[in-house]
Design a protein around this motif. Structure first.
Motif, short mmCIF file in Angstrom:
data_model
loop_
_atom_site.label_atom_id
_atom_site.label_comp_id
_atom_site.label_asym_id
_atom_site.label_seq_id
_atom_site.Cartn_x
_atom_site.Cartn_y
_atom_site.Cartn_z
N GLU A 223 0.81 -1.21 0.00
CA GLU A 223 0.00 0.00 0.00
C GLU A 223 0.85 1.27 0.00
O GLU A 223 0.52 2.24 -0.69
CB GLU A 223 -0.93 0.00 1.22
N TYR A 224 1.95 1.27 0.75
CA TYR A 224 2.69 2.52 0.97
C TYR A 224 4.08 2.56 0.35
O TYR A 224 4.63 3.63 0.16
CB TYR A 224 2.81 2.79 2.48
N MET A 225 4.67 1.41 0.06
CA MET A 225 6.00 1.41 -0.53
C MET A 225 5.87 1.30 -2.05
O MET A 225 5.56 0.24 -2.58
CB MET A 225 6.84 0.25 0.02
N GLU A 226 6.10 2.41 -2.73
CA GLU A 226 5.88 2.48 -4.17
C GLU A 226 6.79 1.54 -4.93
O GLU A 226 6.42 1.02 -5.99
CB GLU A 226 6.09 3.93 -4.65
N THR A 227 7.99 1.28 -4.43
CA THR A 227 8.96 0.47 -5.16
C THR A 227 9.00 -0.97 -4.67
O THR A 227 9.89 -1.72 -5.06
CB THR A 227 10.37 1.07 -5.03
N ASN A 467 28.89 -6.60 0.58
CA ASN A 467 28.83 -7.49 1.75
C ASN A 467 28.02 -8.76 1.47
O ASN A 467 27.82 -9.57 2.36
CB ASN A 467 28.22 -6.75 2.95
N GLY A 468 27.54 -8.92 0.22
CA GLY A 468 26.81 -10.12 -0.17
C GLY A 468 25.30 -10.00 -0.11
O GLY A 468 24.59 -10.86 -0.64
N ARG A 469 24.79 -8.94 0.52
CA ARG A 469 23.34 -8.78 0.63
C ARG A 469 22.79 -8.17 -0.66
O ARG A 469 23.42 -7.33 -1.28
CB ARG A 469 22.99 -7.89 1.82
N SER A 470 21.57 -8.62 -1.04
CA SER A 470 20.89 -8.09 -2.22
C SER A 470 19.49 -7.63 -1.83
O SER A 470 18.88 -8.18 -0.92
CB SER A 470 20.81 -9.14 -3.34
N TYR A 471 19.00 -6.63 -2.52
CA TYR A 471 17.62 -6.21 -2.31
C TYR A 471 17.02 -5.79 -3.64
O TYR A 471 17.73 -5.45 -4.59
CB TYR A 471 17.53 -5.08 -1.28
N TYR A 472 15.67 -5.85 -3.71
CA TYR A 472 14.94 -5.56 -4.95
C TYR A 472 14.15 -4.26 -4.80
O TYR A 472 13.65 -3.94 -3.72
CB TYR A 472 13.96 -6.68 -5.28
N ARG A 473 14.02 -3.55 -5.92
CA ARG A 473 13.14 -2.40 -6.00
C ARG A 473 12.43 -2.41 -7.36
O ARG A 473 13.03 -2.78 -8.38
CB ARG A 473 13.91 -1.08 -5.84
N ASP A 474 11.17 -2.01 -7.35
CA ASP A 474 10.38 -1.94 -8.58
C ASP A 474 10.21 -0.46 -8.93
O ASP A 474 9.21 0.17 -8.60
CB ASP A 474 9.01 -2.60 -8.34
N TYR A 475 11.21 0.09 -9.60
CA TYR A 475 11.27 1.52 -9.84
C TYR A 475 10.36 1.93 -11.00
O TYR A 475 10.04 1.14 -11.89
CB TYR A 475 12.70 1.96 -10.16
N ARG A 476 9.97 3.23 -10.98
CA ARG A 476 9.19 3.82 -12.07
C ARG A 476 10.13 4.60 -12.98
O ARG A 476 10.82 5.52 -12.53
CB ARG A 476 8.11 4.74 -11.51
N VAL A 477 10.15 4.23 -14.25
CA VAL A 477 11.03 4.86 -15.23
C VAL A 477 10.18 5.61 -16.23
O VAL A 477 9.29 5.03 -16.86
CB VAL A 477 11.91 3.82 -15.94
#
Length: 742
Positions: A223-227, A467-477
């Motif tokens: 609901e609140y996290m756009e990405t 450091n080996g950590r990965s994260y995802y974002r669904d950006y608006r282009v």
């Protein structure tokens, strides 16, 4: 003289026998349910199969094959589902009533005053609860196996019989673990509570509490996290923390496939471990349980406080998200109301239940205030993005690589032989001079207010840190970001995994369809012949992609044909699946067009052109590009009814993508026009001029922000056939636009 060990066994047996006399109704229920769900249903299934075989006139071999498959499916599909549901029901009932004496003061005093140890009494009641379900189930399962065994052995030999026995054994093991998981969960709730109501509440909290909290948090992210990228949600881990959900999940995992894979074995072992841990917890709580708890609420103040606070926070989150999503305006204000209402009602309600008196609603005012405060803090943190989820940007030196994926600019989603994570690993970019400005622009987008109506693509981005950590974002282009994202979308590795068709697709093809303006042809009867036809087309398509990827990505030129290819593939675990890949063939793709011609489809691509009698151009109701002056002029005129020449031309220009005077354009996507004027193009030379601009359908990938939009127009063909074809905005010559004002 009787030994001490023998005396223990005899005492336990006598107590078990006496206890079973009081549980006769549970025994009858278990026997009846297992008998009806296993032997009776198997006999009905067998009868129906024979009757269906006779009615369809199947041969003996086909009839035997159908019956053999149905017998195996019964043990791996039917029994785990319906037998498992009944198993859960029995576990809940026996767990709830095996120690029914603990809920009544007169009974608990009577039973615990017996000249036996409390441990002995517990063992007797505990094992009776298991035997009440297990013995009837095992007997009925064995009966079904014995009825099916002669037929299976006759048709498949001893090997097939052993396979059936193995599937039956795995199913029995799964249901045994499911029973222990639920049974021990209910026993833990029983030992915490003084009556059935509190037991049910505690069992619900222990069985569903973790997954409810997890799902609420996911809802807030959505609901609140756009990405936030919803596909990264992994519910597998949290399922184990919710035993009632885990029990059903284990049943469905067994029903999904008969293979006893390593992953399934781990799942089974983990659930067994959780079940045994709950059993140990129930036994510990029983030994420390006081007799005075009978007919009371929840005996342990610490557990009651944890349950109240956790459920109160969950209710606050649920109340906020419910009211915020319902309310069109003042969403945050209604969210606060929902959070307050949910937290107070659930916290106070649980206090009433745990203490069994209505005046206990505000018995813990400080804890209630703390719970409401925590719920509101979490809600505000999400709604205001206090932790900077959307705008968080690591330092350039901390990033190892960045990977992107835009499904609007790819021929297929993820290559079928690799997972999403593997794909993004293979197309990772380490050149920070190229990719870091992209991240900075994306964070800049999310830190401000996104202009309403601005078109954008969703680009999945994975950032891998050193450091080996990965994260995802669904950006608006947006369109303005092309110079930042385009070098990555056209990079060689991205092209390889997102656009090029692996030749194994053609090798594993089971059929394909070619659709053109002249119709459609399907190759599905002969897989070998379809592969021979498809292979050179795929090879030519890959050649066009390698030579001019940008034209293919942007869909430049008229759409000549579309291929829909169905094929099988094998994933990393060896499971066989099937999928479709769509190939859009444009006029500029010379190699693919030639391959289609060599395959016999050349005449199909030209058939529609030869039969077109007229083309109807209509003013659309909805359009996108409009200058501020044009919007004002149209707004003044439309409410009066008729359109003037100027307004008609303005509308046509907006609808077909021809800008008027180069002024700053605004988004305008809905307008109530009095009607749609049309222009009929019938002159052969004009039809010949327009036809190369038309596509018989919209390309499969035609919604990217860097592509032109399409406008639907009507094409009238011989024989009274009318079809909706498409033209890209901006391609319609100006002289046709001006006709709308005549």
């Amino acid at each position: 003289m009787m030994s001490k060990h023998l005396f223990f066994k005899t005492t336990t047996f006598k107590i078990m026998r006496e206890d079973l006399r009081h549980k006769l109704w549970m025994i009858v229920l278990s026997v009846l349910g297992n008998f009806l769900l296993l032997p009776v249903v198997w006999l009905i299934m067998r009868s129906n199969m024979y009757g269906n075989s006779v009615m369809l006139g199947l041969t003996r071999a086909n009839q035997a094959g159908e019956l053999l498959a149905t017998n195996f499916d019964f043990f791996t599909g039917y029994i785990p589902v319906l037998g498992g549901i009944f198993c859960i029901f029995c576990a809940f009932v026996t767990g709830l009533f095996s120690f029914r004496f603990l809920f009544h003061k007169n009974m608990v005093d009577s039973w615990q005053s017996m000249p036996v140890k409390r441990r002995t009494l517990y063992k007797a009641c505990y094992f009776n609860g298991i035997l009440i379900w297990f013995v009837p189930f095992f007997i009925c399962l064995a009966a079904v196996f014995l009825m099916a065994a002669p037929f299976v052995r006759r048709q498949g030999g001893n090997a097939m019989l052993l396979a059936l026995l193995g599937r039956a054994a795995v199913t029995a093991a799964v249901l045994a673990v499911v029973f222990l998981l639920v049974y021990h969960l209910v026993l833990t709730a029983v030992m915490l509570s003084g009556n059935i109501l509190n037991t049910l509440v505690c069992a619900g909290i222990l069985g569903f509490g973790a997954i409810v909290f997890y799902m609420l948090v996911i809802l807030f992210f959505m609901e609140y996290m756009e990405t936030f990228y919803t596909a990264q949600v992994n519910i597998d881990a949290v399922v184990y923390a919710s035993p009632l959900v885990s029990a059903f999940d284990l049943i469905l995992s067994r029903a999904d496939g008969p293979e006893f894979t390593l992953g399934f074995r781990k799942d089974l072992a983990l659930n067994l471990g959780i079940g045994l841990a709950l059993g140990a917890c129930a036994y510990y709580l029983y030994l420390r349980r006081e007799s005075e708890l009978a007919e009371q609420g929840l005996g342990r103040k610490g557990a009651a406080a944890v349950f109240r606070i956790v459920c109160g926070v969950e209710a606050g989150l649920g109340g906020w998200i419910l009211f915020a999503m319902i309310a069109v305006y003042s969403g945050r204000g209604w969210g606060i109301f929902g959070a307050l209402l949910g937290s107070v009602l659930v916290f106070g309600g649980l206090d009433v239940i745990f203490r069994m008196e209505f005046k206990a609603f505000f018995a813990h005012k400080l804890q209630m205030a703390l719970t409401v405060g925590v719920a509101l803090a979490v809600c505000f943190a999400f709604s205001g993005d206090w932790f900077g989820y959307d705008t968080w940007l690591p330092d350039r030196e901390e990033i190892a690589q960045i990977s992107v994926w835009d499904r609007n600019y790819a021929n297929h989603f993820f290559a079928m032989e690799i997972t999403r994570e593997e794909f993004l690993e293979r197309v990772g970019f380490q050149d920070m001079e190229m990719v870091y400005p992209y991240l900075e622009r994306m964070a800049e987008h999310e830190s401000g207010v996104w202009p309403e109506g601005t078109a954008y693509d969703r680009v999945l981005t994975r950032i891998t840190l050193k450091n080996g950590r990965s994260y995802y974002r669904d950006y608006r282009v947006a369109q303005e970001d092309r110079e930042l994202i385009w070098p990555m979308l056209t990079e060689e590795r991205y092209r390889e995994y997102a656009w090029l068709i692996d030749e194994t697709v053609a090798e594993n093809c089971v059929g394909f369809e070619v659709e053109t303006g002249g119709g459609a042809q399907i190759f599905a009867d002969n897989a070998k012949a379809a592969r021979e036809v498809l292979f050179p087309i795929v090879k030519a398509y890959n050649r066009d992609v390698l030579e001019d990827l940008e034209s293919v990505m942007l869909g430049e030129g008229r759409l000549l044909a579309r291929l829909s290819v169905t094929f099988f593939y094998s994933d990393r675990e060896g499971n066989i699946g099937h999928d479709n890949i769509y190939l859009d063939v444009y006029q500029g793709m010379e190699h693919t067009a030639e391959a289609l011609k060599q395959a016999g489809f050349g005449g199909w691509t030209d058939a529609a052109e030869r039969s077109v009698e007229s083309i109807e151009l209509g003013l659309p109701y909805r359009y996108k590009l409009l200058t501020a002056e044009e919007a004002l002029a149209l707004g003044i005129v439309y409410h009066e009814g008729d359109m003037t020449k100027r307004e008609a031309v303005i509308l046509a220009r907006a609808g077909y993508g021809v800008s008027g005077d180069g002024n700053t354009q605004m988004s305008h996507t809905s307008l109530d026009a009095p009607g749609t004027d049309t222009i009929s193009v019938t002159e052969p030379d004009e039809i010949e001029e327009l036809f190369p601009l038309l596509s018989f359908t919209q390309p499969f990938h035609s919604t990217g922000v860097f592509r032109k939009d399409y406008v639907g127009i009507q094409v009238n063909r011989e024989g009274g056939i009318s079809e909706i074809w498409y033209i890209q905005k901006g391609d319609l010559p100006e002289k046709y636009i001006l006709r709308f004002g005549e």
